[in-house]
Write a protein that holds these residues in place. Structure first.
Motif, PDB file in Angstrom:
ATOM      1  N   ILE A  93       0.819  -1.218   0.000  1.00 15.65           N
ATOM      2  CA  ILE A  93       0.000   0.000   0.000  1.00 15.65           C
ATOM      3  C   ILE A  93       0.849   1.263   0.000  1.00 15.65           C
ATOM      4  O   ILE A  93       0.574   2.212  -0.748  1.00 15.65           O
ATOM      5  CB  ILE A  93      -0.941   0.009   1.233  1.00 15.65           C
ATOM      6  CG1 ILE A  93      -1.852  -1.221   1.212  1.00 15.65           C
ATOM      7  CG2 ILE A  93      -1.778   1.285   1.252  1.00 15.65           C
ATOM      8  CD1 ILE A  93      -2.731  -1.344  -0.005  1.00 15.65           C
ATOM      9  N   GLN A 115      -7.794  -0.892  -6.190  1.00 12.86           N
ATOM     10  CA  GLN A 115      -8.470   0.386  -5.950  1.00 12.86           C
ATOM     11  C   GLN A 115      -9.881   0.387  -6.517  1.00 12.86           C
ATOM     12  O   GLN A 115     -10.812   0.902  -5.901  1.00 12.86           O
ATOM     13  CB  GLN A 115      -7.655   1.530  -6.559  1.00 12.86           C
ATOM     14  CG  GLN A 115      -8.193   2.910  -6.220  1.00 12.86           C
ATOM     15  CD  GLN A 115      -7.262   4.014  -6.679  1.00 12.86           C
ATOM     16  OE1 GLN A 115      -6.235   3.767  -7.279  1.00 12.86           O
ATOM     17  NE2 GLN A 115      -7.638   5.257  -6.393  1.00 12.86           N
ATOM     18  N   THR A 154      -9.238   2.463  -0.459  1.00  9.06           N
ATOM     19  CA  THR A 154      -7.966   1.751  -0.553  1.00  9.06           C
ATOM     20  C   THR A 154      -7.003   2.240   0.528  1.00  9.06           C
ATOM     21  O   THR A 154      -6.410   3.312   0.408  1.00  9.06           O
ATOM     22  CB  THR A 154      -7.330   1.956  -1.937  1.00  9.06           C
ATOM     23  OG1 THR A 154      -8.260   1.574  -2.940  1.00  9.06           O
ATOM     24  CG2 THR A 154      -6.075   1.107  -2.084  1.00  9.06           C
ATOM     25  N   ASN A 155      -6.849   1.459   1.547  1.00  6.12           N
ATOM     26  CA  ASN A 155      -5.908   1.774   2.618  1.00  6.12           C
ATOM     27  C   ASN A 155      -5.498   0.492   3.318  1.00  6.12           C
ATOM     28  O   ASN A 155      -5.953  -0.606   2.948  1.00  6.12           O
ATOM     29  CB  ASN A 155      -6.509   2.778   3.607  1.00  6.12           C
ATOM     30  CG  ASN A 155      -7.851   2.305   4.157  1.00  6.12           C
ATOM     31  OD1 ASN A 155      -8.009   1.158   4.541  1.00  6.12           O
ATOM     32  ND2 ASN A 155      -8.841   3.199   4.159  1.00  6.12           N
ATOM     33  N   SER A 181      -8.526  -1.437   5.076  1.00 10.83           N
ATOM     34  CA  SER A 181      -9.431  -2.121   4.138  1.00 10.83           C
ATOM     35  C   SER A 181      -8.817  -3.402   3.592  1.00 10.83           C
ATOM     36  O   SER A 181      -9.525  -4.390   3.344  1.00 10.83           O
ATOM     37  CB  SER A 181      -9.788  -1.191   2.975  1.00 10.83           C
ATOM     38  OG  SER A 181     -10.533  -0.086   3.421  1.00 10.83           O
TER      39      SER A 181
END
Length: 361
Positions: A26, A39, A74-75, A78
Motif C-alpha cells: 500500500i 483500488q 484503498t488503505n 481495508s
C-alpha cells in the motif's frame, strides 16, 4: 487465576512478514506501480447483484466495495482482512499436510514468503481466491497421492472458486486426480503405471492438435488484448506465422512463468526483484525434487506417478498461463500467483515423499 497463551513462533513470524508486505504494497508498491484492480474493487461501493454468483469481477466488486465502504477505500485497514485470509489459507494447508514435520522451518518460511506471492495475496485481489482453490486442491492432490480419497465440502468450494476465477485450470487438476487414483489402485507394475501416464499425456497432446486452429485464433485475440494502450504491454507480437503459438510454446511458457527478461530486469527495479525472485524460486523447486533428477540421471529410473501427474498439472497450467504472461512481465508475475502455491505444495510433496522413504530405509 493464571492465564497463559502459547504462541507458535513460526506462524507469528509469518504473520509479521505478511503484515510487512501489506504495508509495503500500500505505502510503496502501490505508488510506483499499479496494484491491479485493488483500488477499483475497494471503491466500487455497495453493489449486490445476482451476477456475483457467476461473474468473478462482480463478486470482487461486491466484496471489495462493501469492505471499502466500511473502512474508507484503498488503505491498510481495508486490505487487512484480505491479508489475514491469505495468511490463514497458507497456515491451514501447511498444517493440514504436516509439512513442518519434514521440512526445515527456515526453508519453508522463505518459500512461502516470496515477495510477489505475498504482495498480490495481501491486498484485495482475485489472486486471493486463486490462492484459496490452489491450497485446497493442493491438499486434495497430496491426499490422493497418499491414498486418502475422501472428497470434502471444502473441495467443492475449491471447485466453485476455480470455475469462477480460473476455469481453464480445472481440466488438468481433474485429470491429475483421476490419474493418481488409477495409478494407485489399478496398476501394480512400474511399466503399467508409466504406460497409463503416457496415455493420459498423449490424449492431451491429441486434443491440443485437434483444436490447434481454435487455439491459434484465441492466441491472436490475446495479443490484441495486450496491444491496447491500457494494457501497457512492453513486448511485440511473437506469433507472426501460423502455428507460431505452438512452435514458440516451450520457451514461451518458461518466459511467461519466469516474468521479466534480463534486459527488462536491468531497466526497472521492480522487474529486477521479480526476476531474482523467479530465479530463486526455480532454484528452490529444483532442490526439492533433486532426488528425481538423481534417479533419472544416475539410475535411469522414472517415478511414474510424479512424471505423469506433475507433467499434466504443471505443463498444462503453464501452457494456459503462456498467452497471459508472454506479453507483459507484470501480468506474468501477477497471474502466476493464482497457481504458484499449488506448485509449492506439489514440489514439497516430492521432498516429503523421498524423506519418508529414506527414514523407512
Amino acid at each position: 487465576m493464571k492465564y497463559s497463551c502459547k504462541i507458535d513462533c513460526f506462524w507469528f513470524t509469518y504473520f509479521i512478514i505478511r503484515f510487512f508486505y501489506l504495508l509495503f504494497a500500500i505505502l510503496v508498491f502501490g505508488r510506483i506501480s499499479t496494484l491491479g484492480d485493488t483500488q477499483r474493487y475497494l471503491g466500487a461501493g455497495i453493489n449486490f447483484t445476482i451476477s456475483i454468483f457467476y461473474n468473478s469481477t462482480s463478486l470482487m466488486d461486491c466484496i471489495g466495495g462493501l469492505i471499502g465502504t466500511l473502512f474508507g477505500g484503498t488503505n491498510i485497514i481495508s486490505n487487512f482482512p484480505f491479508m489475514v485470509i491469505s495468511f490463514w489459507i497458507v497456515k491451514w494447508a501447511i498444517n493440514e499436510l504436516n509439512l513442518r514435520e519434514f521440512i526445515n522451518s527456515s526453508f519453508l518460511l522463505v518459500l512461502i514468503s516470496l515477495p510477489n506471492f505475498c504482495i498480490w495475496t495481501s491486498v484485495c485481489s482475485k489472486e486471493i481466491f486463486g490462492l484459496a482453490f490452489s491450497a485446497i486442491f493442493g491438499v486434495l492432490l497430496v491426499n490422493f497421492f497418499n491414498r486418502k480419497y475422501q472428497v470434502r465440502k471444502r473441495d467443492f468450494l475449491a471447485l466453485y472458486l476455480c470455475l469462477l476465477f480460473k476455469p481453464q485450470y480445472f481440466p488438468f487438476i481433474l485429470q491429475a486426480l483421476i490419474l493418481i487414483y488409477v495409478i494407485n489402485e489399478k496398476f501394480k507394475t512400474p511399466k503399467g503405471k508409466l504406460g497409463v501416464g503416457v496415455f493420459f499425456i498423449g490424449c492431451n497432446l491429441l486434443g491440443l492438435y485437434l483444436m490447434r486452429d481454435l487455439v491459434n485464433e484465441y492466441a491472436d485475440m490475446m495479443y490484441i488484448h495486450f496491444s491496447l494502450d491500457s494494457a501497457e504491454s512492453t513486448r511485440d507480437n511473437i506469433w507472426l506465422q501460423k502455428d507460431d503459438f505452438f512452435r514458440k510454446a516451450p520457451l514461451g511458457m518458461l518466459e511467461a512463468f519466469y516474468g521479466p527478461t534480463l534486459s527488462e530486469m536491468v531497466m526497472k527495479p521492480s522487474h529486477l526483484v521479480a526476476g531474482l525472485e523467479s530465479l530463486f524460486m526455480i532454484g528452490l523447486f529444483i532442490y526439492l525434487c533433486r532426488k528425481i533428477f538423481f534417479r533419472f540421471l544416475v539410475r535411469a529410473k522414472v517415478h511414474a506417478m510424479f512424471f505423469s501427474v506433475y507433467s499434466i498439472i504443471i505443463i498444462g497450467i503453464c501452457f494456459l498461463h503462456y498467452p497471459f504472461g508472454i506479453f507483459n512481465p507484470g501480468s506474468a508475475i501477477r497471474y502466476r500467483t493464482n497457481f504458484i502455491f499449488l506448485f509449492m505444495l506439489l514440489f514439497l510433496n516430492i521432498y516429503v515423499f523421498y524423506k519418508k522413504k529414506a527414514q523407512q530405509n
